[in-house]
Scaffold this active site. Structure first.
Site, PDB file in Angstrom:
ATOM      1  N   LYS A  11       5.166   7.743   7.468  1.00 13.53           N
ATOM      2  CA  LYS A  11       3.725   7.221   7.466  1.00 13.53           C
ATOM      3  C   LYS A  11       3.132   7.096   8.815  1.00 13.53           C
ATOM      4  CE  LYS A  11       4.437   4.578   3.235  1.00 13.53           C
ATOM      5  NZ  LYS A  11       4.142   3.413   2.422  1.00 13.53           N
ATOM      6  N   TYR A  51      -1.506   7.893  -4.686  1.00 18.02           N
ATOM      7  CA  TYR A  51      -1.394   6.590  -5.049  1.00 18.02           C
ATOM      8  C   TYR A  51      -1.933   5.954  -6.186  1.00 18.02           C
ATOM      9  CZ  TYR A  51       1.495   5.673  -0.952  1.00 18.02           C
ATOM     10  OH  TYR A  51       2.669   5.572  -0.002  1.00 18.02           O
ATOM     11  N   PHE A  59      -4.405  -4.268  -2.886  1.00 19.10           N
ATOM     12  CA  PHE A  59      -4.166  -3.542  -1.446  1.00 19.10           C
ATOM     13  C   PHE A  59      -4.538  -2.149  -1.592  1.00 19.10           C
ATOM     14  CE2 PHE A  59       0.039  -3.562  -3.723  1.00 19.10           C
ATOM     15  CZ  PHE A  59       0.451  -2.188  -3.926  1.00 19.10           C
ATOM     16  N   ARG A  87      16.100   5.679  -1.334  1.00 17.91           N
ATOM     17  CA  ARG A  87      15.503   4.480  -1.416  1.00 17.91           C
ATOM     18  C   ARG A  87      16.587   3.122  -0.777  1.00 17.91           C
ATOM     19  NH1 ARG A  87      11.568   3.536  -4.605  1.00 17.91           N
ATOM     20  NH2 ARG A  87      12.167   1.483  -5.362  1.00 17.91           N
ATOM     21  N   THR A  93      10.466  -2.536  -0.075  1.00 15.52           N
ATOM     22  CA  THR A  93       8.888  -2.110   0.513  1.00 15.52           C
ATOM     23  C   THR A  93       8.660  -3.147   1.749  1.00 15.52           C
ATOM     24  OG1 THR A  93       8.477  -1.690  -1.729  1.00 15.52           O
ATOM     25  CG2 THR A  93       6.591  -2.340  -0.264  1.00 15.52           C
ATOM     26  N   ARG A 104      13.202   0.579   7.098  1.00 14.95           N
ATOM     27  CA  ARG A 104      12.077  -0.202   7.180  1.00 14.95           C
ATOM     28  C   ARG A 104      12.392  -1.481   7.864  1.00 14.95           C
ATOM     29  NH1 ARG A 104      10.419   0.642   0.836  1.00 14.95           N
ATOM     30  NH2 ARG A 104       8.775   2.296   1.190  1.00 14.95           N
ATOM     31  N   ASN A 114       4.805   0.334   6.297  1.00 16.49           N
ATOM     32  CA  ASN A 114       6.332   0.256   6.087  1.00 16.49           C
ATOM     33  C   ASN A 114       7.026   1.722   6.471  1.00 16.49           C
ATOM     34  OD1 ASN A 114       5.611   1.557   3.883  1.00 16.49           O
ATOM     35  ND2 ASN A 114       6.517   0.063   2.508  1.00 16.49           N
ATOM     36  N   HIS A 117       7.763   6.362   2.809  1.00 18.53           N
ATOM     37  CA  HIS A 117       7.402   6.264   1.220  1.00 18.53           C
ATOM     38  C   HIS A 117       8.504   7.174   0.687  1.00 18.53           C
ATOM     39  CE1 HIS A 117       6.000   6.791  -2.797  1.00 18.53           C
ATOM     40  NE2 HIS A 117       6.476   8.097  -2.660  1.00 18.53           N
ATOM     41  N   GLU A 128       5.741  14.412  -7.274  1.00 19.36           N
ATOM     42  CA  GLU A 128       5.336  14.252  -5.868  1.00 19.36           C
ATOM     43  C   GLU A 128       5.609  15.410  -5.064  1.00 19.36           C
ATOM     44  OE1 GLU A 128       5.396   9.165  -6.097  1.00 19.36           O
ATOM     45  OE2 GLU A 128       7.013  10.358  -4.525  1.00 19.36           O
TER      46      GLU A 128
HETATM   47  P1  CMP Z   1       5.131   2.952  -0.806  1.00 19.04           P
HETATM   48  O1  CMP Z   1       6.560   2.878  -1.020  1.00 19.04           O
HETATM   49  O2  CMP Z   1       4.474   4.145  -0.180  1.00 19.04           O
HETATM   50  O3  CMP Z   1       4.427   2.492  -2.229  1.00 19.04           O
HETATM   51  C1  CMP Z   1       3.235   2.070  -2.144  1.00 19.04           C
HETATM   52  C2  CMP Z   1       2.564   1.362  -0.987  1.00 19.04           C
HETATM   53  O4  CMP Z   1       1.621   0.406  -1.108  1.00 19.04           O
HETATM   54  C3  CMP Z   1       3.827   0.798  -0.278  1.00 19.04           C
HETATM   55  O5  CMP Z   1       4.861   1.478   0.052  1.00 19.04           O
HETATM   56  C4  CMP Z   1       3.275   0.011   0.937  1.00 19.04           C
HETATM   57  O6  CMP Z   1       2.967   0.775   1.950  1.00 19.04           O
HETATM   58  C5  CMP Z   1       1.851  -0.666   0.168  1.00 19.04           C
HETATM   59  N1  CMP Z   1       2.062  -1.674  -0.453  1.00 19.04           N
HETATM   60  C6  CMP Z   1       2.881  -2.308  -1.495  1.00 19.04           C
HETATM   61  N2  CMP Z   1       2.780  -3.592  -1.511  1.00 19.04           N
HETATM   62  C7  CMP Z   1       1.954  -4.175  -0.919  1.00 19.04           C
HETATM   63  C8  CMP Z   1       1.376  -5.123  -0.642  1.00 19.04           C
HETATM   64  N3  CMP Z   1       1.581  -6.132  -1.383  1.00 19.04           N
HETATM   65  N4  CMP Z   1       0.418  -5.479   0.376  1.00 19.04           N
HETATM   66  C9  CMP Z   1       0.087  -4.359   1.147  1.00 19.04           C
HETATM   67  N5  CMP Z   1       0.641  -2.995   1.037  1.00 19.04           N
HETATM   68  C10 CMP Z   1       1.588  -2.821   0.043  1.00 19.04           C
END
Ligand code: CMP
Length: 140
Positions: A11, A51, A59, A87, A93, A104, A114, A117, A128
């Site tokens: 990212k 997304y 968010f 994962r 996350t 992470r 983070n 993905h 994807e």
């Molecule tokens: P990802 O695994 O790419 O999937 C969805 C993304 O949304 C996640 O990683 C984060 O970058 C973001 N995300 C998930 N939960 C939250 C949250 N509570 N607040 C802000 N961003 C979030």
């Protein structure tokens, strides 16, 4: 068990800090192979479609802004149980909840920024991967 594939994204928070190589080293050391990779800047439309499952979340708008804020590196990873293996290597996350030594825990800035993905199921991995790559671009 036959090797399987998953979609990974490095990212904008990680590309900004020049962490592509460090993250790739963790992926490769775990036994996953990077069988396709390209660096690109997501358009707002691409990020919204990618997304879309999170569209109703509070968010979502910030997530799209973040994912389009700089380059990303999209990749196809191949290996035994690729989705689950990736994962496990990524960690939770929220980096505050991610196990030590995960990507992470080591590199992420926040729950949003983070660093990586990864697809969450083999079915989502297939869709994807096809979102970013043609079959000819994946060289196993
Ligand atoms: P990802 O695994 O790419 O999937 C969805 C993304 O949304 C996640 O990683 C984060 O970058 C973001 N995300 C998930 N939960 C939250 C949250 N509570 N607040 C802000 N961003 C979030």
């Amino acid at each position: 068990m036959a090797p399987s594939r998953t979609l990974s994204i490095i990212k904008p928070d990680a590309t900004r800090r020049n962490l592509t190589g460090a993250i790739n080293a963790v992926l490769e050391e775990s036994g996953l192979r990077i069988v396709a990779q390209k660096r690109l800047r997501l358009t707002r439309e691409q990020a919204e479609v990618f997304y879309a499952v999170h569209r109703a979340r509070p968010f979502f708008k910030d997530l799209v802004a973040f994912m389009t804020s700089g380059p990303v590196v999209v990749q196809v990873l191949e290996g035994e149980d690729a989705v689950e293996r990736n994962r496990a290597i990524m960690g939770a996350t929220d980096p505050a909840k991610a196990a030590p030594e995960t990507i992470r825990a080591r590199f992420a800035e926040s729950i949003e920024a983070n660093s990586v993905h990864g697809s969450d199921s083999p079915e989502n991995a297939a869709s994807e991967i096809s979102f970013f790559f043609t079959p000819a671009e994946i060289v196993g």
